[in-house]
Design an enzyme around this catalytic site. Structure first.
Site, PDB file in Angstrom:
ATOM      1  N   PRO A  70     -68.067 113.321  54.589  1.00 44.23           N
ATOM      2  CA  PRO A  70     -68.809 112.149  54.145  1.00 44.23           C
ATOM      3  C   PRO A  70     -69.441 111.402  55.321  1.00 44.23           C
ATOM      4  O   PRO A  70     -69.013 111.596  56.464  1.00 44.23           O
ATOM      5  CB  PRO A  70     -67.756 111.278  53.467  1.00 44.23           C
ATOM      6  N   PRO A  71     -70.439 110.591  55.057  1.00 44.73           N
ATOM      7  CA  PRO A  71     -71.094 109.852  56.134  1.00 44.73           C
ATOM      8  C   PRO A  71     -70.107 108.941  56.862  1.00 44.73           C
ATOM      9  O   PRO A  71     -69.205 108.384  56.247  1.00 44.73           O
ATOM     10  CB  PRO A  71     -72.132 108.991  55.403  1.00 44.73           C
ATOM     11  N   GLY A  72     -70.286 108.845  58.151  1.00 46.98           N
ATOM     12  CA  GLY A  72     -69.497 107.886  58.920  1.00 46.98           C
ATOM     13  C   GLY A  72     -68.136 108.376  59.347  1.00 46.98           C
ATOM     14  O   GLY A  72     -67.334 107.610  59.870  1.00 46.98           O
ATOM     15  N   GLY A 102     -67.635 110.655  61.626  1.00 43.88           N
ATOM     16  CA  GLY A 102     -67.618 110.979  63.048  1.00 43.88           C
ATOM     17  C   GLY A 102     -68.163 112.348  63.394  1.00 43.88           C
ATOM     18  O   GLY A 102     -67.833 112.893  64.446  1.00 43.88           O
ATOM     19  N   LYS A 103     -69.024 112.897  62.547  1.00 47.12           N
ATOM     20  CA  LYS A 103     -69.560 114.233  62.840  1.00 47.12           C
ATOM     21  C   LYS A 103     -70.492 114.201  64.038  1.00 47.12           C
ATOM     22  O   LYS A 103     -70.349 114.988  64.980  1.00 47.12           O
ATOM     23  CB  LYS A 103     -70.294 114.780  61.610  1.00 47.12           C
ATOM     24  N   THR A 104     -71.432 113.278  64.006  1.00 47.85           N
ATOM     25  CA  THR A 104     -72.356 113.163  65.126  1.00 47.85           C
ATOM     26  C   THR A 104     -71.601 112.809  66.401  1.00 47.85           C
ATOM     27  O   THR A 104     -71.883 113.329  67.482  1.00 47.85           O
ATOM     28  CB  THR A 104     -73.429 112.110  64.805  1.00 47.85           C
ATOM     29  N   GLU A 140     -60.245  87.098  35.553  1.00 48.14           N
ATOM     30  CA  GLU A 140     -59.617  87.697  36.737  1.00 48.14           C
ATOM     31  C   GLU A 140     -58.107  87.791  36.563  1.00 48.14           C
ATOM     32  O   GLU A 140     -57.489  88.791  36.916  1.00 48.14           O
ATOM     33  CB  GLU A 140     -59.957  86.891  37.995  1.00 48.14           C
ATOM     34  N   HIS A 167     -57.136  90.789  34.592  1.00 43.53           N
ATOM     35  CA  HIS A 167     -56.982  91.997  35.417  1.00 43.53           C
ATOM     36  C   HIS A 167     -55.647  91.977  36.151  1.00 43.53           C
ATOM     37  O   HIS A 167     -54.906  92.948  36.176  1.00 43.53           O
ATOM     38  CB  HIS A 167     -58.076  92.056  36.491  1.00 43.53           C
TER      39      HIS A 167
HETATM   40  P1  ADP Z   1     -71.458 110.782  60.817  1.00 41.34           P
HETATM   41  O1  ADP Z   1     -70.259 111.565  60.396  1.00 41.34           O
HETATM   42  O2  ADP Z   1     -72.144 110.207  59.622  1.00 41.34           O
HETATM   43  O3  ADP Z   1     -72.359 111.523  61.733  1.00 41.34           O
HETATM   44  P2  ADP Z   1     -71.068 109.164  63.105  1.00 41.34           P
HETATM   45  O4  ADP Z   1     -70.488 110.185  63.987  1.00 41.34           O
HETATM   46  O5  ADP Z   1     -72.491 108.837  63.353  1.00 41.34           O
HETATM   47  O6  ADP Z   1     -70.874 109.519  61.595  1.00 41.34           O
HETATM   48  O7  ADP Z   1     -70.187 107.852  63.216  1.00 41.34           O
HETATM   49  C1  ADP Z   1     -70.733 106.577  63.314  1.00 41.34           C
HETATM   50  C2  ADP Z   1     -69.883 105.674  64.181  1.00 41.34           C
HETATM   51  O8  ADP Z   1     -68.612 105.445  63.581  1.00 41.34           O
HETATM   52  C3  ADP Z   1     -69.580 106.289  65.527  1.00 41.34           C
HETATM   53  O9  ADP Z   1     -70.570 105.985  66.437  1.00 41.34           O
HETATM   54  C4  ADP Z   1     -68.248 105.655  65.884  1.00 41.34           C
HETATM   55  O10 ADP Z   1     -68.442 104.395  66.469  1.00 41.34           O
HETATM   56  C5  ADP Z   1     -67.590 105.459  64.558  1.00 41.34           C
HETATM   57  N1  ADP Z   1     -66.669 106.561  64.247  1.00 41.34           N
HETATM   58  C6  ADP Z   1     -66.787 107.419  63.222  1.00 41.34           C
HETATM   59  N2  ADP Z   1     -65.770 108.290  63.208  1.00 41.34           N
HETATM   60  C7  ADP Z   1     -64.996 108.009  64.256  1.00 41.34           C
HETATM   61  C8  ADP Z   1     -63.796 108.577  64.790  1.00 41.34           C
HETATM   62  N3  ADP Z   1     -63.206 109.622  64.201  1.00 41.34           N
HETATM   63  N4  ADP Z   1     -63.274 108.028  65.897  1.00 41.34           N
HETATM   64  C9  ADP Z   1     -63.862 106.987  66.478  1.00 41.34           C
HETATM   65  N5  ADP Z   1     -64.989 106.418  66.035  1.00 41.34           N
HETATM   66  C10 ADP Z   1     -65.566 106.896  64.937  1.00 41.34           C
HETATM   67 ZN    ZN Z   2     -63.595  92.200  35.624  1.00 43.53          ZN
HETATM   68 MG    MG Z   3     -74.377 111.769  61.590  1.00 47.73          MG
END
Ligand code: ADP
Ligand code: ZN
Ligand code: MG
Length: 628
Positions: free
Chosen positions: A214-216, A218-220, A435, A438
């Site tokens: 998923p996005p975010g 840490g793949k990049t 609320e 819930h």
């Molecule tokens: P994506 O998986 O979408 O490529 P990114 O690698 O661009 O996500 O992650 C975005 C930012 O989130 C990174 O620059 C970093 O600051 C933070 N981040 C994401 N995953 C990690 C991780 N496993 N450890 C440390 N920082 C992380």
């Molecule tokens: Zn509600």
């Molecule tokens: Mg990315």
């Protein structure tokens, strides 16, 4: 050769304008030279003859083969002052000379000035010259700009498109919480540095590694860390950069990239967001995007074109592996898939550790507590969270981030910005009941996540919010848990209904109902949790490929469809009845809690549970088993 006319026009227009301007200017000066050094006014020929007869003329200078003359004469109207005039003369007037001689006026004949002609010629030349120069410049320019328009020869030499990064400033240390993926990629570095170790035992070194998650997550970041650690050239390009307006650019860019890589082997190629080019071919109405498919074909060809031991490893990242063309995923291309998932609690703690390095934290902060509060958060979310907390701290002019800022930041990241509390009114009371509905249903059901807090402070779209502490393990959810969630989500509407009556229910439950219906439907069609039996009746529908999934034939008959609807309805109705009876049976507790909530705006989980415990009725039928 394809030339963008827009660009040419853009370039030539200024040249044209300048040319025209100079042209005009040149013409102007090729005309009459006479008026150049005097501000002489014009005099008619008749008046000139009259002046001549009256002996007023003192001198005459003839220009342009006698067609114009500058005349100096005294003017009786101006106290006989000497004045200069310009006179146009008839084309052929030889008698004028004799007349002048008669009158004993000093006169001179000036030869025609060639300068004017030269200017005229130049003026005529300058326009085409500028045009040609403009075009020349244009061509030179476009051949220097990589991928610039209007160049066929090296159209897509994408020199600047992919960078060879030696230092990204990211090390493996900066990546936390995704250990398996990290190890996998560390091994890639070993492949490049010590290939003998693998080839000695007959192993073929993988050509491609696909990072999926998923996005975010840490793949990049992971790929950048490799660039920092591998000590080999690292070419990085984003999938979208292959796809251009011009047909064939993408393919030639791929060719170019691989050519460069082979020259620099051993090296790593990183293609981020590969789904931009790697989508399934032939999908979509009208056959899809030709340019993208050509690019993909080229990529596939190139990946086949080098041997496993050539010292090139391709790493690609995507969050949509489902849309990738299957040819990309077959062994021999991206034969390794590394899943990068949202981190677990331990991972989150490690990621928080990394991102807390450069933050000022108060001693009361427990990163572990934050990690516990944030199931489902990715690395990017966590980094954003700490940053939001730091911003809040600065705004509040504090020295260091405290738990208060962290909690506010979590709320903000999850639910959006805080709004201003409502003033006490009928609708505030209704929201409070909603609320608390819930919250109390969630608290009294054994299988529901515990309440963390209830608040009437609006956030994002919501007027009031009930927060639950999600359990850590979200991957396996039981039928009882799903039923509890549905009942809990219906708690708000049930409270409105039970307390204010059928006619007073509001639109506030819209969102709840949407979730409820979705969950109930999935129970029936995907998880086999209804009387229809353990059947999967619908595949998980991600984003559709227009055209591929649009005309999907239904996987079940009309009859099953209506039975599905009936099952969904019966689940929801059952849960709604449960929710309403819980509300009715705990009316006293709810009334007290509503007063407290309107007074305090927020009740936290502990206090809430204490008050409920004072009233809670444990039902004979054990219909619900309280948390407390
Ligand atoms: P994506 O998986 O979408 O490529 P990114 O690698 O661009 O996500 O992650 C975005 C930012 O989130 C990174 O620059 C970093 O600051 C933070 N981040 C994401 N995953 C990690 C991780 N496993 N450890 C440390 N920082 C992380
Ligand atoms: Zn509600
Ligand atoms: Mg990315």
């Amino acid at each position: 050769m394809k030339i963008s006319w827009k660009v040419i026009l853009l370039w030539t227009l200024p040249a044209l304008a300048i040319g025209f301007f100079l042209w005009q200017g040149a013409f102007g000066s090729s005309g009459i030279e006479i008026g150049q050094n005097t501000a002489s006014t014009r005099m008619t020929y008749g008046r000139f003859l009259e002046y001549l007869d009256n002996d007023r003329v003192r001198s005459v200078d003839l220009y342009e083969n006698g067609r114009t003359a500058r005349v100096a004469a005294v003017d009786p109207q101006l106290n006989n002052q000497l004045q200069q005039w310009r006179v146009d003369l008839p084309a052929n007037s030889p008698e004028l000379i004799s007349k002048l001689r008669e009158a004993k006026v000093s006169f001179d004949i000036h030869p025609p000035r060639n300068e004017g002609a030269i200017w005229g010629l130049l003026g005529n030349l300058i326009f085409p010259v500028l045009l040609i120069a403009g075009l020349f410049l244009l061509f030179r320019r476009s051949s220097n700009v990589p991928g610039g328009p209007g160049q066929a020869m090296n159209f897509a030499k994408s020199k600047a498109r992919f960078q060879m990064e030696a230092k990204t400033g990211v090390m493996f240390d900066d990546v936390a919480g995704i250990e398996e993926a990290k190890e996998e990629l560390q091994e890639v570095v070993t492949f490049l540095k010590k290939p003998e170790r693998f080839t000695a035992v007959g192993a073929r070194i993988p050509k491609g590694v696909l990072l999926v998650g998923p996005p975010g997550t840490g793949k990049t970041l992971l790929a950048k860390a490799i660039a920092g650690e591998a000590g080999v050239p690292f070419f990085s390009i984003s999938g979208s950069e292959f796809v251009e307006m011009f047909v064939g650019v993408g393919a030639s860019r791929v060719r170019d990239l691989f050519k460069k890589a082979k020259e620099n082997a051993p090296c790593i190629i990183f293609i981020d967001e590969i789904d931009a080019v790697g989508r399934q071919r032939g999908a979509g109405i009208g056959g899809g995007n030709d340019e993208r498919e050509q690019t993909l074909n080229q990529l596939l060809t190139e990946m086949d074109g080098f041997e496993g031991n050539a010292g090139i490893i391709i790493i690609a990242a995507t969050n949509r592996p489902d849309v990738l063309d299957s040819a990309l995923l077959r062994p021999g291309r991206f034969d390794r898939q590394v899943t990068v998932d949202a981190p677990d609690i331990k991972g989150r703690l490690e990621i928080l550790d990394v991102h807390a390095r450069n933050k000022k934290l108060a001693p009361d902060i427990s990163l572990e507590a934050i990690a516990r509060r944030t199931p489902g958060f990715t690395g990017a979310d966590l980094s954003n969270l700490l940053n939001e907390a730091a911003i809040l701290t600065a705004r509040r002019r504090k020295e260091a981030i405290t738990m208060l800022e962290i909690n506010d930041a979590v709320d903000r990241v999850v639910a959006g910005m805080e709004g201003t509390p409502l003033v006490d009114s009928k609708s505030k009371r209704l929201i409070a009941y909603h609320e608390l509905g819930h919250a109390i249903v969630g608290t009294l059901l054994k299988d529901h996540d515990p309440v963390q807090k209830v608040t009437l402070i609006p956030r994002g779209q919501a007027q009031g919010l009930t927060w639950f502490t999600p359990s850590e393990d979200q991957s396996l959810v039981s039928r009882a848990q799903l039923m509890a969630r549905i009942t809990g989500a219906l708690g708000g509407r049930a409270a409105e209904d039970a307390i204010f009556g059928d006619a007073e229910v509001t639109t506030g439950a819209g969102n709840d109902l949407q979730q409820v219906t979705g969950m109930a439907r999935q129970m029936v069609t995907r998880f086999g949790m209804s009387d229809l039996g353990p059947l999967s009746l619908e595949s998980q529908t991600g984003e559709v490929f227009l055209g591929r999934d649009l005309m999907k034939i239904s996987e079940y008959s009309e009859e099953i469809a209506s039975r599905i609807d009936a099952q969904v309805r019966s689940i929801v109705e059952h849960c709604y009845d449960d929710a309403k009876s819980i509300i009715r049976e705990n009316r006293a507790a709810i009334d007290r809690l509503v007063d407290l909530l309107i007074d305090k705006e927020t009740i936290d989980g502990e206090e809430f549970r204490q008050i409920v415990a004072e009233y809670a009725i444990v039902p004979e039928k054990e219909k619900y088993v309280p948390h407390i």
